[in-house]
Design a protein around this motif. Sequence first.
Motif, short mmCIF file in Angstrom:
data_model
loop_
_atom_site.label_atom_id
_atom_site.label_comp_id
_atom_site.label_asym_id
_atom_site.label_seq_id
_atom_site.Cartn_x
_atom_site.Cartn_y
_atom_site.Cartn_z
N ALA A 26 0.81 -1.23 0.00
CA ALA A 26 0.00 0.00 0.00
C ALA A 26 0.84 1.27 0.00
CB ALA A 26 -0.96 -0.01 1.18
N PRO A 27 1.91 1.39 0.82
CA PRO A 27 2.69 2.63 0.78
C PRO A 27 3.36 2.88 -0.56
CG PRO A 27 3.77 0.99 2.17
CD PRO A 27 2.39 0.50 1.89
N GLN A 53 3.35 6.27 -5.34
CA GLN A 53 3.21 6.43 -6.78
C GLN A 53 2.03 7.33 -7.12
OE1 GLN A 53 3.01 2.39 -8.29
NE2 GLN A 53 5.19 2.41 -8.76
N GLY A 54 0.92 7.17 -6.37
CA GLY A 54 -0.26 7.97 -6.64
C GLY A 54 -0.05 9.46 -6.39
N TRP A 113 -5.84 9.91 -8.34
CA TRP A 113 -5.58 9.33 -7.03
C TRP A 113 -6.89 9.07 -6.28
CZ3 TRP A 113 -6.18 11.48 -2.00
CH2 TRP A 113 -5.63 10.70 -0.98
N LEU A 114 -7.85 10.00 -6.39
CA LEU A 114 -9.15 9.79 -5.75
C LEU A 114 -9.87 8.59 -6.35
CD1 LEU A 114 -10.50 13.44 -5.35
CD2 LEU A 114 -9.77 11.89 -3.53
N GLY A 115 -9.77 8.45 -7.69
CA GLY A 115 -10.39 7.30 -8.34
C GLY A 115 -9.79 5.99 -7.87
N ARG A 116 -8.48 5.95 -7.73
CA ARG A 116 -7.83 4.74 -7.23
C ARG A 116 -8.26 4.45 -5.79
NH1 ARG A 116 -2.61 3.69 -10.11
NH2 ARG A 116 -2.54 5.12 -11.88
N TYR A 146 -10.18 4.88 -11.25
CA TYR A 146 -11.14 3.92 -10.70
C TYR A 146 -11.22 2.65 -11.53
CZ TYR A 146 -15.49 2.04 -8.80
OH TYR A 146 -16.42 1.22 -8.21
N LEU A 147 -11.40 2.80 -12.85
CA LEU A 147 -11.57 1.62 -13.71
C LEU A 147 -10.28 0.81 -13.81
CD1 LEU A 147 -13.75 3.17 -16.55
CD2 LEU A 147 -14.49 1.67 -14.70
N ALA A 148 -9.13 1.48 -13.89
CA ALA A 148 -7.86 0.76 -13.94
C ALA A 148 -7.62 -0.04 -12.66
CB ALA A 148 -6.70 1.72 -14.19
#
Length: 454
Positions: A168-169, A174-175, A340-343, A407-409
Amino acid sequence: MTAKDGPQDRYKGVWLIFFMLGLGTLLPWNFFMTATQYFSTRLSDAQNTTAADRLSEVNGTGIRLPPTYLQAKFNNFMTLCAMLPLLIFTCLNSFLHQRIPQQVRILGSLVVIGLVFLMTAVLVKIPMEPLPFFIVTMVKIILINSFGAILQGSLFGLAGLLPASYTAPIMSGQGLAGTFAALAMICAIATGSPLEDSAFGYFITACVVILLAIGSYIMLPRLDFFRYYSMKDKTEYRVHETHAELETKMDLIKKDEPNGVEKNNLNTVPLHNPNQKPSVISIFKKISVMALSVCFVFTVTIGVFPSVTAEVDSYIAGETEWKNYFIPVACFLMFNVFDWLGRSLTAFCLWPGMNSRLLPFMVALRVVFIPLFMLCNLRSHVYLPTIFQHDGWYIGFMILFSISNGYLASLCMCFGPKKVPSHEAETAGAIMAFFLSLGLALGAIFSFFFRALV
């Protein structure tokens, strides 16, 4: 002995180091991509344009000159020189990790990237003709993304030695890499310094971040938590565990031996032979929808970002300061924040489902962003008209474009390995990573076509 008996990650030191290393993997590419104003100015025709005219093109104090060939094609070549090496070295890394030690791969990649940034900062102060400067810049981008691919693959492999939560970090770092690069560029512009000084400070900032990443990696083996999972402490535990497992298996075999004679066929054929490698083709058939979907997501994204999106002018800015901030804020900062919000949304919502036909339909629907951005207020239209002239259209498209990308990725990357049995999940993840990189490379190639249509 369990993991709870081992040392704890004091002050989240290992977590923060992996965050910094994750930041270092994508930061170089984002710094080059965000500095489009600087590169555009350096690629002006030196024979027909004075230095004052070139600076006025950026600062908004003079008449905008038509872009030269190198200026018009810079974003396309930059994307191509970034994504093709990324795809090639992502594949090569599966062979390199067996022949080159992990420390050499990670530390060597960081040092090379740092030296390239240092060279970039020095070149800010050195006058060069547009063509040699263009060639040198493309070589630097190839180097940065080649070693960045090695760094990224090695870093995820290193994180695999630790608990699953320590991936996660890396993803968080990366994000936020793109956001950090965009904010650094905005701060450089906000200083009000000449473009040359702002660019120098901008690239020196990148050098400092890479130095911090190198220092963090050097500190990593000194932390007890990391040593427990990756070095002698954990190795000794695994040796004892393996020995105990062998003893247990020997006891089971003896119980199946009638009158002390071992059977020829002690067990039935197991459902899964751990020594038999799963077929890549059979796994791909199971995850083909997810693999092709993530490939298409990034083909569309890189096809227009930044080759088309960075060429849009503000309609409402006039001669105000917003003209200087429009692309750094509305293009790069907004894309990275909403991506980043989508991820991050995938941590709370996994809709549509893994087997839903709606997911590939939503992925395919993103193709509409290609004509939408091409019909915005671009600096030079040849074949297409300007329909969406106001800044609000562009900003609205950018929000939907970026949040759907993230989000989709992320949904596709999450669902891919879940569509196969657990023993095939690792191979499925590698296939998904390959198709992600393939999407980036295809997007870079198609960006030439989309830019030519404008």
